[in-house]
Design an enzyme around this catalytic site. Sequence first.
Site, PDB file in Angstrom:
ATOM      1  NE  ARG B 327     -16.900  -9.138 -26.500  1.00 12.92           N
ATOM      2  CZ  ARG B 327     -16.037  -8.161 -26.606  1.00 12.92           C
ATOM      3  NH1 ARG B 327     -14.970  -8.294 -27.371  1.00 12.92           N
ATOM      4  NH2 ARG B 327     -16.213  -7.049 -25.949  1.00 12.92           N
ATOM      5  CG  PHE B 448     -24.131 -10.597 -21.108  1.00 14.18           C
ATOM      6  CD1 PHE B 448     -23.948 -11.312 -22.264  1.00 14.18           C
ATOM      7  CD2 PHE B 448     -24.346 -11.301 -19.926  1.00 14.18           C
ATOM      8  CE1 PHE B 448     -23.968 -12.693 -22.260  1.00 14.18           C
ATOM      9  CE2 PHE B 448     -24.371 -12.681 -19.915  1.00 14.18           C
ATOM     10  CZ  PHE B 448     -24.192 -13.360 -21.084  1.00 14.18           C
ATOM     11  CD  GLU B 449     -19.072 -12.406 -22.174  1.00 16.50           C
ATOM     12  OE1 GLU B 449     -18.037 -12.289 -22.842  1.00 16.50           O
ATOM     13  OE2 GLU B 449     -19.369 -13.424 -21.555  1.00 16.50           O
ATOM     14  N   GLY B 450     -20.467  -6.813 -24.261  1.00 18.62           N
ATOM     15  CA  GLY B 450     -20.376  -5.958 -25.440  1.00 18.62           C
ATOM     16  C   GLY B 450     -21.611  -6.140 -26.285  1.00 18.62           C
TER      17      GLY B 450
END
Lengths: 401, 644
Positions: B327, B448-450
């Site tokens: 991230r 995205f990515e959480g």
Amino acid sequence: MAVKFGLSLNRILQRALPQVHNCKLLPCLQSRHIHINSLHFKNKEPNELIVSPSMFYVPEGDRNKDTFLEAVKIYTTRPGPRRAQVEFIYAALKEMEEFGVHRDLEAYKDIIDILPKGKYIPTNMFQAEFMHYPKQQQCIIDVLEQMENNGVCPDKETDQMVLNIFGRHGAPTKKLRRMAYWMPKFKNQSPWALPQKIPNSNLEIAKLAVQRMGSVDPATEMNIFQTSELQDAIDDTWIVNGQSANQRDLLAKLKEKQTVYVEGAFTIWLRRTSINYFILRSEPVPLTEEEQKQRNEYDYDDVSELRSWMFGEENLTRKDIVVQPSVHEQEDGTILAIAITGTCSKDSLLSWIRFLEKTNPNLANLSILFATNSPLGEVAPAIESNMPSQPLNKITGGSDL
Amino acid sequence: MASYKFLTSKSWMPVLRHVSKSHYFQTVYLSSSASVYDKDIKEYKAPQTDTTNVVKKLQRPPFGKNLFLGKFDNEILAFPEVLDKERLQMLDEMVAPVEKFFEAIDSKKIDAEGKIPKETLDGLKALGLFGQQIPTEYGGLGFNATEFARIAEITAIDSSVAVTLAAHQSIGLKGLLIAGNEEQKAKYLPRLATGEWVAAFCLTEPGSGSDAASVQTKAVLSDDGNHWIMNGNKIWISNGGIADFFTVFAKTSVRGKTGEMEDRVTAFLVERNFGGVTHGKPEDKLGIRGSNTCQVFFENVPIPKENVLGEVGAGFKIALNILNSGRFSMGSSGAGMLKKLVGWSAEHAINRKQFGKPLMEFELIQEKFAKMAVTIYAMESMAYLTSGMLDTYEEPDCAMEAAMVKVFSSEAVWNCTSECLQILGGLGYMKDYPYERFLRDARILLIFEGTNEILRILISLLGLQHAGKSLSEMVRKVRNPTANPGFAVKKMWERFRRNPQNPSLNLHLESFLHPSLKRPSELLEKRVLQFEMAVEILLSRHGKEVSTKQMDLRRVADVAIDLFAMTAVLSRSSRAYCIGLRNAEHELELANSFCVDADIRCERLISELFAGEQFTQDLSLKKIATTIFQNKGYCAEHPLKQNA
């Protein structure tokens, strides 16, 4: 005098009893034990100390970095006890510019590296406080001073060297660290960043210069014209022109038959290089007395009728409202364009005006006066305007910053 | 030696004493120890140029987590200089051709056609961008986090390409790097590094998005015990259509501690060649249209036993690790995007004239640009501080910091692109110009990515878990005042003494920064101290229930993000000013402005945390939301309705 006395004694001793001298058996005869004030050493004439060692007798053409480093190497690798180190360093310092290494960190490091490591580090607080080995310390301070004057910033390795020679209480160490702190700061202070090395081509220099001068107005556009595109140009050269949309507007507003002046050449310096430039200027438009009076009578305290010119409620032609003048409208005139030409000749300036006419049609209605008398005396062609570094030292203090 | 100390302190400028310790003078400071006086240095040794790059890593406590306890790691205020001169130069040499390559990419075409042309992909492979973080012995570039972040700044200029690259290496093959064994690495990494194979990360399923533990794809051991047979389907898989290598998460039956069989998630390395792997048609998306996103189906895929990543049943942890470690680069890539867009907008503001003046002279436009610059500065600082932590710390615990970077920067990118479009006016809305694409592309960053909501909960829970361990005794006593009357009174008195509104500043952060940053550092210090109290109050108020109080958790996360961001900008600007970088004064102004803004945000959040739900909007908001769900939508009567 005291210095000379100490040094001449040193020399006698060195010649007569090198071993004894090196062992410091006769400390009371050395000047550092007589004088504790470092001012004594600062005021000396450096030239008197210099013996010009034979290592630097290099023919004129061969004087470059390699021969300089070789000379230092010969000195340091000579068999037998090394003598007159300080004198050698002073001599080297003086020769550096001749060899063209006066802005070269590596050369300075080589010189500093001559001194022995550990020997001059004070071992007790009195030595630390009272300038242990003052001659050597002063010598390295002078080296650092010359570095500073030439804008050479010491690096970590230099720091380590000086630290190993004089210890952390040595005056050179302190000077070096102050330099290491301040010089990188000053290096980036100029709001007009220039490349580390100014290019050799005049055209590139001209571009940099126009860019710098044009930075007063972010909307400045830089164009490069080739006079060969014009039919009746005599010179075949380039013209770097700087003009912003604002300036075009100002030019378009000029009334018919008004005089505009082409003036120059003025000089702009970029590091150690200078180049001549020309300006297109019109006379300033002063306010009439009536306008001045109206403007003075404007009532700033009346808030009963707030109006904004953004919504067309305010008439912009009203005389009592000041439209903020642009940066190009100065008290002594309005700058309409700047240019640098390859030859600086009148013909090239004429070509410049012809090129400008394409984007500024109003220019055809104006009378243009070429001011031949440059405030700087005779106009020198740009090609010869690369001055040697020496005269610049007087202007910029010789620093590289 | 006492007298020497006196001399030393004179010779150092007060500014330098703390600030530069870790930068230029580090070696000097260490080497000027007593050894110099022992005269054991006889010969000066030049530093070896061919030293092997074995740098001892620092052992530091986790920064973000310790904020929850009011412990501030002062070392962080010396902004990390991860790359030495040579490595930085190598990176710069790498940056130039990549920049050139990306300038030539026709992003408009990629966006319109929804496909990255083969030449572009080949160009990326030739530049080695498919193997940035793969070690050099496997044919990758061997970048550390900082170098990776720097390159991400450029690749972000075309978001479709950036997402393709990120799906390949930030998540797709990251599992192999983190948890793969030697054989697996040797088998796959060389092919992945050259881009011969593209990787994809398969976690999301129709019934499981952010909730990684609930995957339905199943893998069972074949009868002979040599193969796993996988069945299931995954949706919204970036690179799903072009990938040859998948990191897939599936449920497997594992014998638990109690001896019963239970379902646990396991990670598998799946080649397309195994057979049974198919994919659907590419999704038509709002942004990042050039990247390939599609459904991937696994039908009786036989997976050799040695292709289990890590241990059987350890997949959930691996998935979180992969996501957490990828991230941080969003900060720098977001900054790369914004820098480009702000550059265009600035050009527009300079040249576009309205009411006889260029836009740049209007205060409202100036305000917009200034705020954007401040935000970008904070994003960059956070991203590179985090990457610096990842590179220089031993066993870095940076999941929280990475999540903070992601949340902050994705929101900043969204807001700033919106502001840029506002400045550009009509131009920003037209498809003929590249600007609107940035806005569409930016929208996915929040998701995205959480998603940012999940990450906010993650940030505050990680912190509260950490704090809970140290404060458990205290919280237990405070929550049972009748059993511990003495302690309760003492605690109340202590709280009163500590003056939550205006705590006395005892962290002395300003002594680790340049003196010109004294004021913002005091703001940070005050909020750090208040934050600790707020966490304590929150734990005592809710006890174990705290993990369900999402509105408070959101506040905690927001304060923590702002505190981390303030720390990052202060540390970076102080370093910049001390070593005299170009425009360092400008950086001080940016840092100062950010801290003042963040301080105002924190003030509100902290006062709400202190006050509790009775005094904030929380209860009424919950009530409003409940009514809406009961009525399945907005349910206020129409304003024209008459009650006749």
